[in-house]
Design a protein around this motif. Sequence first.
Motif, PDB file in Angstrom:
ATOM      1  N   PRO A 162      32.678 -18.475  28.397  1.00 39.58           N
ATOM      2  CA  PRO A 162      31.959 -17.925  29.552  1.00 39.58           C
ATOM      3  C   PRO A 162      30.448 -18.163  29.480  1.00 39.58           C
ATOM      4  CG  PRO A 162      33.473 -16.300  28.655  1.00 39.58           C
ATOM      5  CD  PRO A 162      33.471 -17.466  27.706  1.00 39.58           C
ATOM      6  N   LEU A 163      29.931 -18.277  28.285  1.00 37.38           N
ATOM      7  CA  LEU A 163      28.492 -18.503  28.128  1.00 37.38           C
ATOM      8  C   LEU A 163      28.051 -19.820  28.772  1.00 37.38           C
ATOM      9  CD1 LEU A 163      25.989 -17.222  26.943  1.00 37.38           C
ATOM     10  CD2 LEU A 163      26.483 -18.374  24.806  1.00 37.38           C
ATOM     11  N   LEU A 164      28.934 -20.797  28.840  1.00 36.46           N
ATOM     12  CA  LEU A 164      28.579 -22.084  29.441  1.00 36.46           C
ATOM     13  C   LEU A 164      28.286 -21.940  30.931  1.00 36.46           C
ATOM     14  CD1 LEU A 164      31.109 -24.429  27.626  1.00 36.46           C
ATOM     15  CD2 LEU A 164      28.691 -24.051  27.103  1.00 36.46           C
ATOM     16  N   THR A 165      28.979 -21.062  31.629  1.00 34.55           N
ATOM     17  CA  THR A 165      28.674 -20.846  33.047  1.00 34.55           C
ATOM     18  C   THR A 165      27.339 -20.129  33.198  1.00 34.55           C
ATOM     19  OG1 THR A 165      29.993 -18.823  33.088  1.00 34.55           O
ATOM     20  CG2 THR A 165      31.073 -20.846  33.803  1.00 34.55           C
ATOM     21  N   THR A 166      26.994 -19.279  32.243  1.00 37.00           N
ATOM     22  CA  THR A 166      25.666 -18.635  32.263  1.00 37.00           C
ATOM     23  C   THR A 166      24.587 -19.680  32.134  1.00 37.00           C
ATOM     24  OG1 THR A 166      26.559 -16.626  31.281  1.00 37.00           O
ATOM     25  CG2 THR A 166      24.187 -16.959  31.084  1.00 37.00           C
ATOM     26  N   PHE A 167      24.766 -20.641  31.255  1.00 34.23           N
ATOM     27  CA  PHE A 167      23.756 -21.686  31.051  1.00 34.23           C
ATOM     28  C   PHE A 167      23.629 -22.607  32.258  1.00 34.23           C
ATOM     29  CE2 PHE A 167      24.437 -21.466  26.184  1.00 34.23           C
ATOM     30  CZ  PHE A 167      23.620 -20.349  26.123  1.00 34.23           C
ATOM     31  N   VAL A 225      19.370 -18.657  37.352  1.00 27.19           N
ATOM     32  CA  VAL A 225      18.925 -17.262  37.353  1.00 27.19           C
ATOM     33  C   VAL A 225      19.567 -16.506  36.189  1.00 27.19           C
ATOM     34  CG1 VAL A 225      18.853 -15.119  38.675  1.00 27.19           C
ATOM     35  CG2 VAL A 225      18.519 -17.296  39.831  1.00 27.19           C
ATOM     36  N   ALA A 226      20.845 -16.724  35.977  1.00 29.48           N
ATOM     37  CA  ALA A 226      21.548 -16.037  34.894  1.00 29.48           C
ATOM     38  C   ALA A 226      21.005 -16.442  33.527  1.00 29.48           C
ATOM     39  CB  ALA A 226      23.047 -16.327  34.968  1.00 29.48           C
ATOM     40  N   VAL A 227      20.649 -17.687  33.356  1.00 29.34           N
ATOM     41  CA  VAL A 227      20.130 -18.123  32.056  1.00 29.34           C
ATOM     42  C   VAL A 227      18.758 -17.512  31.796  1.00 29.34           C
ATOM     43  CG1 VAL A 227      18.940 -20.296  32.639  1.00 29.34           C
ATOM     44  CG2 VAL A 227      20.108 -20.068  30.458  1.00 29.34           C
ATOM     45  N   ARG A 228      17.992 -17.248  32.836  1.00 31.01           N
ATOM     46  CA  ARG A 228      16.709 -16.557  32.655  1.00 31.01           C
ATOM     47  C   ARG A 228      16.939 -15.147  32.114  1.00 31.01           C
ATOM     48  NH1 ARG A 228      12.019 -18.611  34.895  1.00 31.01           N
ATOM     49  NH2 ARG A 228      11.158 -16.516  34.996  1.00 31.01           N
ATOM     50  N   ARG A 229      17.937 -14.444  32.661  1.00 24.67           N
ATOM     51  CA  ARG A 229      18.255 -13.092  32.169  1.00 24.67           C
ATOM     52  C   ARG A 229      18.712 -13.158  30.708  1.00 24.67           C
ATOM     53  NH1 ARG A 229      20.535 -12.209  37.630  1.00 24.67           N
ATOM     54  NH2 ARG A 229      22.470 -13.066  36.820  1.00 24.67           N
ATOM     55  N   LYS A 268      17.472 -12.235  24.916  1.00 24.36           N
ATOM     56  CA  LYS A 268      17.541 -12.734  23.540  1.00 24.36           C
ATOM     57  C   LYS A 268      16.178 -12.873  22.875  1.00 24.36           C
ATOM     58  CE  LYS A 268      21.934 -13.273  22.942  1.00 24.36           C
ATOM     59  NZ  LYS A 268      22.675 -12.542  21.936  1.00 24.36           N
ATOM     60  N   VAL A 269      15.189 -13.469  23.588  1.00 20.30           N
ATOM     61  CA  VAL A 269      13.906 -13.760  22.934  1.00 20.30           C
ATOM     62  C   VAL A 269      12.701 -13.164  23.631  1.00 20.30           C
ATOM     63  CG1 VAL A 269      14.697 -15.878  21.815  1.00 20.30           C
ATOM     64  CG2 VAL A 269      13.695 -15.994  24.083  1.00 20.30           C
ATOM     65  N   GLY A 270      12.868 -12.658  24.843  1.00 19.94           N
ATOM     66  CA  GLY A 270      11.758 -12.014  25.524  1.00 19.94           C
ATOM     67  C   GLY A 270      11.270 -12.777  26.741  1.00 19.94           C
ATOM     68  N   LYS A 271      10.659 -12.025  27.636  1.00 15.93           N
ATOM     69  CA  LYS A 271      10.201 -12.565  28.909  1.00 15.93           C
ATOM     70  C   LYS A 271       9.019 -13.530  28.767  1.00 15.93           C
ATOM     71  CE  LYS A 271       9.445 -10.681  33.468  1.00 15.93           C
ATOM     72  NZ  LYS A 271       9.371  -9.452  34.264  1.00 15.93           N
ATOM     73  N   GLU A 272       8.265 -13.380  27.696  1.00 17.13           N
ATOM     74  CA  GLU A 272       7.039 -14.175  27.542  1.00 17.13           C
ATOM     75  C   GLU A 272       7.283 -15.667  27.391  1.00 17.13           C
ATOM     76  OE1 GLU A 272       8.444 -12.650  23.658  1.00 17.13           O
ATOM     77  OE2 GLU A 272       7.877 -11.622  25.483  1.00 17.13           O
ATOM     78  N   VAL A 273       8.487 -16.101  27.068  1.00 18.42           N
ATOM     79  CA  VAL A 273       8.765 -17.530  26.914  1.00 18.42           C
ATOM     80  C   VAL A 273       9.177 -18.204  28.236  1.00 18.42           C
ATOM     81  CG1 VAL A 273       9.393 -17.292  24.491  1.00 18.42           C
ATOM     82  CG2 VAL A 273      11.167 -17.206  26.248  1.00 18.42           C
TER      83      VAL A 273
END
Length: 65
Positions: free
Chosen positions: A17-22, A26-30, A35-40
Amino acid sequence: MTFNDKVRYKMLNDRRPLLTTFADKVAVRRYVEAKVGKEVLTELFLVTKNPEKVKQQFLPRESVL
């Protein structure tokens, strides 16, 4: 085995299911934010299904739609 054979194999057999997120911008931004933070992430001005909501005067001179 060719590269195309490998791609076809992955398409048929890799159903994580992670592949559809990628694949969803928009979903990959969430996902990245969690995982690493909004600053990136780059700045996001608008997400819409209605292109009439896009007002050019509010976008930077150089932008992608």
